[in-house]
Design a protein around this motif. Structure first.
Motif, PDB file in Angstrom:
ATOM      1  N   UNK A   1       1.023 -27.669  28.337  1.00 36.62           N
ATOM      2  CA  UNK A   1       1.245 -26.817  29.470  1.00 36.62           C
ATOM      3  C   UNK A   1       2.305 -27.610  30.454  1.00 36.62           C
ATOM      4  N   UNK A   2       3.218 -27.017  30.992  1.00 37.34           N
ATOM      5  CA  UNK A   2       4.220 -27.482  32.064  1.00 37.34           C
ATOM      6  C   UNK A   2       4.900 -26.435  32.955  1.00 37.34           C
ATOM      7  N   UNK A   3       5.173 -26.768  34.126  1.00 39.55           N
ATOM      8  CA  UNK A   3       5.605 -25.625  34.971  1.00 39.55           C
ATOM      9  C   UNK A   3       6.998 -26.385  35.569  1.00 39.55           C
ATOM     10  N   UNK A   4       7.691 -27.428  34.885  1.00 36.37           N
ATOM     11  CA  UNK A   4       8.998 -28.047  35.160  1.00 36.37           C
ATOM     12  C   UNK A   4       8.630 -29.297  36.089  1.00 36.37           C
TER      13      UNK A   4
ATOM     14  N   UNK B   1       5.557 -21.186  33.995  1.00 43.87           N
ATOM     15  CA  UNK B   1       4.892 -22.196  33.123  1.00 43.87           C
ATOM     16  C   UNK B   1       4.838 -21.669  31.804  1.00 43.87           C
ATOM     17  N   UNK B   2       5.023 -22.839  30.997  1.00 45.87           N
ATOM     18  CA  UNK B   2       5.053 -22.804  29.576  1.00 45.87           C
ATOM     19  C   UNK B   2       3.695 -23.257  29.057  1.00 45.87           C
ATOM     20  N   UNK B   3       3.161 -22.531  28.073  1.00 45.88           N
ATOM     21  CA  UNK B   3       1.819 -22.956  27.455  1.00 45.88           C
ATOM     22  C   UNK B   3       2.197 -22.930  25.978  1.00 45.88           C
ATOM     23  N   UNK B   4       2.059 -23.872  25.131  1.00 51.54           N
ATOM     24  CA  UNK B   4       2.371 -24.114  23.782  1.00 51.54           C
ATOM     25  C   UNK B   4       1.182 -24.897  23.059  1.00 51.54           C
ATOM     26  N   UNK B   5       0.647 -23.952  22.093  1.00 50.38           N
ATOM     27  CA  UNK B   5      -0.485 -24.371  21.319  1.00 50.38           C
ATOM     28  C   UNK B   5       0.200 -24.571  19.751  1.00 50.38           C
ATOM     29  N   UNK B   6       0.253 -25.687  19.072  1.00 49.17           N
ATOM     30  CA  UNK B   6       0.696 -25.873  17.799  1.00 49.17           C
ATOM     31  C   UNK B   6      -0.345 -27.024  17.219  1.00 49.17           C
TER      32      UNK B   6
END
Length: 241
Positions: A66-69, A1-6
């Protein structure tokens, strides 16, 4: 999982978490060493961003992706930063002609606060003042407000108030007439000494009268005691052989 805050730029994240690691190589430099995601919270599905050492520049809208594919979610939140500055201090700044200028200083504010001056009667005299605001290297505001005063208005208060609901800071200053031009310090001391001396004269007269009355009262008693002493030491006549 990817979590990106921007914030404004997707490619410059405030914080990036991917493959169970914090990837900070592309992180916005303004947020270095100030962000974190909690691993135990991530296991519970909590992807909240922790932001330390808040600055005024941190205010704004933050986007979280947030996404896990297979699943993809996006959300936004707004950060509002407000700082209550230091308690204001009032001091003499300079003397110009027959007027004295006071300065009220406070720092560490954001957003810009409101400054209110009041005289000893509680009247708002802010219109007679001038205020300057400067921003420091961390983005906080320093306020300096100046006001010219006259001798008859010798009590002033400076209220520095946030424009959003926050506690107010207030300082008061009592100004002695010694600070005003045209009033000599030695003259004030002379008249003060003279007033104290005049006020002490009636007390001295009363005390002298009390001592004189006591002395007159004790005179007969002292004479009687002296007579007894003389009687006790009178020589005894010798008897004939």
């Amino acid at each position: 999982m990817e979590v990106r805050w921007f914030r404004d730029a997707f490619e410059k994240p405030v914080h990036l978490y991917s493959f169970q690691e914090n990837l900070l190589e592309t992180q916005d430099r303004a947020y270095q060493d100030r962000t974190a995601l909690s691993p135990p919270a991530l296991e519970r599905g909590d992807i909240s961003l922790r932001l330390r050492n808040l600055r005024p520049s941190d205010r704004g809208v933050y986007t979280c992706i947030a996404h896990d594919g297979s699943q993809y979610e996006e959300g936004q939140t707004e950060v509002i930063v407000a700082a209550l500055g230091t308690q204001p201090s009032i001091s003499m700044d300079s003397t110009q002609g027959e007027q004295t200028r006071l300065v009220c200083r406070s720092e560490g504010w954001d957003p810009e606060p409101e400054v209110i001056w009041r005289d000893r009667d509680g009247n708002n005299v802010t219109s007679l003042s001038s205020t300057t605001v400067q921003r420091d290297s961390q983005g906080f505001l320093s306020v300096s407000s100046y006001i010219k005063i006259k001798q008859q208005s010798n009590v002033f208060s400076c209220l520095v108030r946030s424009k959003i609901p926050k506690p107010d800071w207030e300082s008061k200053l009592h100004i002695s007439s010694d600070f005003f031009p045209g009033v000599s310090g030695w003259m004030v001391a002379f008249f003060l000494t003279l007033a104290l001396s005049i006020g002490a004269i009636p007390l001295l007269v009363i005390q002298w009268r009390r001592m004189d009355a006591m002395e007159r009262k004790l005179e007969p008693m002292a004479a009687k005691c002296l007579h007894k002493e003389l009687e006790s030491v009178r020589p005894v006549p010798k008897s004939g052989m």
